[in-house]
Design a protein around this motif. Sequence first.
Motif, PDB file in Angstrom:
ATOM      1  N   LYS A 395      13.569  -8.403 -10.699  1.00 15.10           N
ATOM      2  CA  LYS A 395      12.433  -9.310 -10.802  1.00 15.10           C
ATOM      3  C   LYS A 395      11.894  -9.662  -9.414  1.00 15.10           C
ATOM      4  O   LYS A 395      12.667  -9.880  -8.479  1.00 15.10           O
ATOM      5  CB  LYS A 395      12.845 -10.593 -11.526  1.00 15.10           C
ATOM      6  CG  LYS A 395      13.219 -10.374 -12.989  1.00 15.10           C
ATOM      7  CD  LYS A 395      13.652 -11.688 -13.644  1.00 15.10           C
ATOM      8  CE  LYS A 395      14.100 -11.465 -15.085  1.00 15.10           C
ATOM      9  NZ  LYS A 395      14.552 -12.710 -15.731  1.00 15.10           N
ATOM     10  N   HIS A 397       8.662 -12.075  -7.526  1.00 14.89           N
ATOM     11  CA  HIS A 397       7.650 -13.105  -7.748  1.00 14.89           C
ATOM     12  C   HIS A 397       6.275 -12.601  -7.309  1.00 14.89           C
ATOM     13  O   HIS A 397       6.148 -11.818  -6.364  1.00 14.89           O
ATOM     14  CB  HIS A 397       8.033 -14.370  -6.958  1.00 14.89           C
ATOM     15  CG  HIS A 397       7.281 -15.599  -7.400  1.00 14.89           C
ATOM     16  ND1 HIS A 397       6.016 -15.894  -6.951  1.00 14.89           N
ATOM     17  CD2 HIS A 397       7.629 -16.598  -8.254  1.00 14.89           C
ATOM     18  CE1 HIS A 397       5.615 -17.028  -7.497  1.00 14.89           C
ATOM     19  NE2 HIS A 397       6.569 -17.477  -8.292  1.00 14.89           N
ATOM     20  N   SER A 427       6.060  -8.862 -17.546  1.00 14.53           N
ATOM     21  CA  SER A 427       6.097 -10.206 -16.968  1.00 14.53           C
ATOM     22  C   SER A 427       7.305 -10.970 -17.498  1.00 14.53           C
ATOM     23  O   SER A 427       7.770 -10.733 -18.612  1.00 14.53           O
ATOM     24  CB  SER A 427       4.818 -10.968 -17.303  1.00 14.53           C
ATOM     25  OG  SER A 427       4.681 -11.129 -18.704  1.00 14.53           O
ATOM     26  N   HIS A 428       7.803 -11.886 -16.668  1.00 14.90           N
ATOM     27  CA  HIS A 428       8.933 -12.734 -17.037  1.00 14.90           C
ATOM     28  C   HIS A 428       8.600 -14.171 -16.670  1.00 14.90           C
ATOM     29  O   HIS A 428       7.634 -14.436 -15.942  1.00 14.90           O
ATOM     30  CB  HIS A 428      10.202 -12.275 -16.304  1.00 14.90           C
ATOM     31  CG  HIS A 428      10.562 -10.848 -16.556  1.00 14.90           C
ATOM     32  ND1 HIS A 428      11.340 -10.457 -17.618  1.00 14.90           N
ATOM     33  CD2 HIS A 428      10.218  -9.718 -15.880  1.00 14.90           C
ATOM     34  CE1 HIS A 428      11.478  -9.134 -17.585  1.00 14.90           C
ATOM     35  NE2 HIS A 428      10.810  -8.659 -16.542  1.00 14.90           N
ATOM     36  N   MET A 432       7.439 -13.952 -12.588  1.00 15.69           N
ATOM     37  CA  MET A 432       8.278 -12.866 -12.110  1.00 15.69           C
ATOM     38  C   MET A 432       7.897 -11.578 -12.858  1.00 15.69           C
ATOM     39  O   MET A 432       7.516 -11.625 -14.028  1.00 15.69           O
ATOM     40  CB  MET A 432       9.760 -13.173 -12.331  1.00 15.69           C
ATOM     41  CG  MET A 432      10.231 -14.483 -11.731  1.00 15.69           C
ATOM     42  SD  MET A 432      10.228 -14.490  -9.939  1.00 15.69           S
ATOM     43  CE  MET A 432      11.709 -13.534  -9.621  1.00 15.69           C
ATOM     44  N   TYR A 433       8.006 -10.447 -12.163  1.00 20.29           N
ATOM     45  CA  TYR A 433       7.594  -9.164 -12.758  1.00 20.29           C
ATOM     46  C   TYR A 433       8.606  -8.069 -12.433  1.00 20.29           C
ATOM     47  O   TYR A 433       9.265  -8.102 -11.386  1.00 20.29           O
ATOM     48  CB  TYR A 433       6.216  -8.758 -12.247  1.00 20.29           C
ATOM     49  CG  TYR A 433       5.097  -9.666 -12.743  1.00 20.29           C
ATOM     50  CD1 TYR A 433       4.368  -9.346 -13.876  1.00 20.29           C
ATOM     51  CD2 TYR A 433       4.797 -10.846 -12.064  1.00 20.29           C
ATOM     52  CE1 TYR A 433       3.363 -10.189 -14.337  1.00 20.29           C
ATOM     53  CE2 TYR A 433       3.789 -11.704 -12.512  1.00 20.29           C
ATOM     54  CZ  TYR A 433       3.067 -11.374 -13.651  1.00 20.29           C
ATOM     55  OH  TYR A 433       2.083 -12.193 -14.117  1.00 20.29           O
ATOM     56  N   THR A 434       8.686  -7.106 -13.339  1.00 21.96           N
ATOM     57  CA  THR A 434       9.517  -5.931 -13.122  1.00 21.96           C
ATOM     58  C   THR A 434       8.732  -4.687 -13.562  1.00 21.96           C
ATOM     59  O   THR A 434       7.735  -4.787 -14.285  1.00 21.96           O
ATOM     60  CB  THR A 434      10.828  -5.977 -13.925  1.00 21.96           C
ATOM     61  OG1 THR A 434      10.509  -6.091 -15.324  1.00 21.96           O
ATOM     62  CG2 THR A 434      11.690  -7.156 -13.504  1.00 21.96           C
TER      63      THR A 434
END
Length: 436
Positions: A395, A397, A427-428, A432-434
Amino acid sequence: MNNQTIFWIWIQQLCGYGSKKISKIMQRYTFAEDFYKAPFEEKLMCLGGNTDALTFRDVSDKRLYNARKVIRHCRENNIEIVAPGDENYPKRLLLLPNPPAALYVSGDISLLNSELSISVVGTRNPSQYGEFMARGIASGLADEGFTIVSGGALGIDTVAHKSTLHNNGKTICVLGCGIGNNYLKENRKMREDIAREGALVSEYVPLTPTAPNSFKLRDRLISGLSDGVVVIEAGEISGTLVTANYATEQKKKLYALEKPDGSSVSKGTEKLINSMKAKAVCYYTEIVDDFREKFEELKSDDEKEIERLRREYLANAEAHAVHVINASEWIKPFKGIKNEPEYIQKLNKTKVPDKKKTDKTPKKATPKKGRENEEDLDYLSGNALIIYKHLTNEKIHIDVLALKTGMAVSDVSGALTELELLGLAQSHQGNMYTKK
């Protein structure tokens, strides 16, 4: 170390740490031994004729036993001693009104005269925002070639040192005690890492414990070894502001983190900004821009030619492509290449974004799973391609993505939306992103 080192150590013990008497001796005598051998009256005249400046007992005690003991300890523990007259003595410190008569260094001694160095300092109790921004600023500056200087304290100092080391950068830790004194046991491993990858520096004799005034004296060296000082967070009454004041006195560039929430840990930085003493910054690129002229001076002929080609490349690319390439990152693959046709050939292989494919609106094309090369993702808009390259399975930001790419947060957000629609990003919670 030279044959004058033992006398400089004697002078240091005679005058005390941070004494302006040392500067007067340096101005009058080329060799410390000459002061050591001079009559009492001559010594007194050198120091302005003040009988309180030195006592007869102190000056008459010419025993070098303690100085020899210090030198022996340093040799046994791989600690370098740098004194005035040594080629490694920091040139920046010669400008101080109270330069150290001796510096003790564990690590890369050449860092004392880094072409570009900057201090990153702040409170021992930072906010999450402060820690986050300190990481971005320190690692970004380190990646640009700056040596990061700080004081090894808890909080922002620790974040600055560790971020630099994690980014394979160079860092100097200026101690408020002697090398080998285990002050702040929790940072012992960090100090060991710095001694191996950077430099531990102190004007205090090894093993010297901290004293009430030792950190204030240390702060003048943190600023003195740097071209500028970045204050991340500081309370209204903060030791960090001592370093900032030294920066002002020493005519160094001073920066303060612009913080939106007005919390107690930002009162000092707000004061610096409001008084116009410090320039408000959020990103490391704002600091780098102030040193562009110095960057140009340090470039080799090959690097200048590469920079010219880079500018030519950008002139032919879409406006968003300016964010694609950070100057130092673009140059890195070409460093050390002396054959002009070879690096021009490499340049010609660099893909310039197609003007027809720079619309931020996602194409209807369906991505092919497992194809992550640039040529396989050319259906993406320019910004989306940049962001995709920075995504991993861990993850990250959205603000970190903005810092790494130099893009505005709004542009990053738009690119992430495109990647989500195409099934390439996920998206989380907490922005946060992966990679998906």
